[in-house]
Scaffold this active site. Structure first.
Site, short mmCIF file in Angstrom:
data_model
loop_
_atom_site.label_atom_id
_atom_site.label_comp_id
_atom_site.label_asym_id
_atom_site.label_seq_id
_atom_site.Cartn_x
_atom_site.Cartn_y
_atom_site.Cartn_z
N LYS A 29 44.52 -28.88 17.87
CA LYS A 29 45.84 -29.02 18.49
C LYS A 29 45.68 -28.73 19.99
CE LYS A 29 48.07 -28.36 14.06
NZ LYS A 29 48.50 -27.41 13.03
N ASP A 83 48.62 -16.72 11.42
CA ASP A 83 48.17 -18.09 11.58
C ASP A 83 48.54 -18.51 13.01
OD1 ASP A 83 47.98 -20.88 11.73
OD2 ASP A 83 48.38 -21.13 9.60
#
Ligand SMILES: *Cc1c(COP(=O)(O)O)cnc(C)c1O
Length: 419
Positions: A232, A206
């Site tokens: 992000k 991830d």
């Protein structure tokens, strides 16, 4: 002993010498006094993205209507290839921009189990991001599969030795975060992938907190599978689609469970039976989010122009500076570093521990500094290299010092949900 100066002109000099400083003006800054240290949660808006989306909406959608699908249909892999080339060390044809991280994790972890028949264990760590733990637990509960949790130091992260101790010939998949969401601890991708492979397991990474902040070499590390989000450090906007990576040699062996029509071999034949497309297309599900993928492509273009090596160098400089100021000013006020001290062992955000962290975080926001709070008692400070300046770090820590020293946080009440 080296002497460290806490004077503000030091920060100003660092900004003046920063080769990436100019990129800061390419983002929307409607309130120039706002200090944003949360780009690791939701990145800022690139001005080019706002223009490109307006154009797409008015021209490609508004005027072009359904005729624009000719140019939209290839976006998931076009954006994926660019992401792989600029930020993830992946050759073309192994990445798609599609769906959310959560959904992609479900698709790939399920597919991995199917590719390791007879192996009935998934390994992750007890401090992995909640969605990762929940999705893996859901997969395990739906089948005769055990979820094995490595217990992890929440500030130092997972090590190769931890993983080695947890894998054996019953393990189908090891699934971990590359940069820990709370502490920022950076896991050794190459070494841990090798440990998983030695046990005959597949490895899924991830990359939510690494993509755009830390150089990743998926191909070189021999990673099998990866997922990650784009809202992000990639600055693609709230809920922008995530990506998934499947190593080329594995693509034909894997079957993902969301058998949508975009993954069908001959999609527009509308035939009676499902037959997965060859190659990466079988990992799509339904109609792609054209606006979202376009924002991803713009975010990747900007980071690609800055260069991931330069972004990483600046990220290390920013977080190291932050830690030095915290040592000098905040340690005497009861703060402790809750991230690895070695900058090579962390991503681009840092956690500080303090018993009043939750209220301090609220007081900071009241003073124009956006950070976030993470249980237990951690103040998380993100220094997104493309948008953060050294003077901002200085000003933020100076504000933090004053709020704590003067106990300004006493005026703030915790929400019931935070008690
Ligand atoms: C932010 C984050 C996610 C978010 O998943 P969504 O499906 O986008 O909600 C997942 N994993 C990690 C490690 C994250 O940091």
């Amino acid at each position: 002993m080296t002497t460290f100066s806490t004077e503000r002109p030091v920060a100003e000099a660092l900004d003046a010498a920063d080769p990436l400083a100019g990129f800061r003006d390419r983002f929307a800054r409607d309130d120039p006094s706002l200090i944003y240290l949360d780009g690791n949660s939701l990145g800022m808006l690139p001005l080019a993205t706002a223009d490109r989306l307006t154009q797409l909406i008015r021209e490609e959608w508004g005027s072009g209507l359904i005729r624009s699908w000719d140019r939209w249909i290839d976006l998931p892999w076009q954006a994926g290839d660019e992401l792989g080339r600029c930020l993830l060390g992946a050759a073309a044809g192994q990445l798609l921009v599609t769906d959310s991280t959560t959904v992609n994790l479900y698709k790939l972890a399920s597919a991995a189990l199917g590719a390791r028949p007879g192996r009935r264990v998934i390994v992750t760590d007890d401090d992995n991001f909640p969605t990762d733990r929940y999705v893996l637990a859901g997969i395990a509960a739906g089948q005769d599969v055990q979820l094995r949790l490595i217990s992890t130091d929440i500030d130092e992260g997972v090590t190769a030795a931890d993983v080695r101790a947890a894998v054996d010939e019953s393990v189908a998949l090891v699934s971990l975060s590359h940069v820990a969401y709370r502490s920022g601890a950076l896991a050794g991708m190459a070494e841990i992938t090798q440990v998983a492979h030695d046990a005959g397991a597949l490895m899924l990474w991830d990359l939510c907190h690494s993509v755009g902040s830390v150089p990743v070499q998926l191909d070189q590390c021999g990673a099998d599978l990866a997922v990650g989000c784009t809202y992000k450090y990639v600055n693609a906007g709230p809920g922008a689609p995530a990506f998934l990576y499947v190593r080329r040699e594995l693509q034909q062996q894997l079957r993902q469970p969301v058998q949508g029509w975009f993954s069908q071999r001959d999609q527009f034949a509308m035939g009676p039976a499902y037959d997965p497309a060859p190659g990466m297309r079988r990992f799509l599900a339904g109609t792609p989010d054209v606006l979202g993928i376009t924002a991803v492509a713009e975010g990747v273009r900007l980071l690609g122009e800055a260069g991931i090596e330069r972004l990483r160098a600046k990220g290390i400089q920013l977080t190291s500076y932050l830690v030095e100021l915290a040592d000098a000013w905040l340690a005497p006020l009861g703060f402790a570093l809750a991230s690895p001290r070695d900058p090579e062992r962390r991503g681009s955000h840092v956690c500080l521990r303090h018993p009043e962290a939750a209220r301090i975080c609220q007081a900071l926001a009241g003073a124009g500094v956006i950070a976030d709070y993470r249980d237990p008692d951690r103040l998380r400070l993100g220094a997104a290299p493309i948008t953060t300046g050294f003077t901002e770090v200085w000003d933020a820590l100076d504000t933090l010092r004053q709020i704590t020293e003067n106990q300004v946080y006493q005026e703030f009440r915790l929400n019931m949900s935070e008690l």
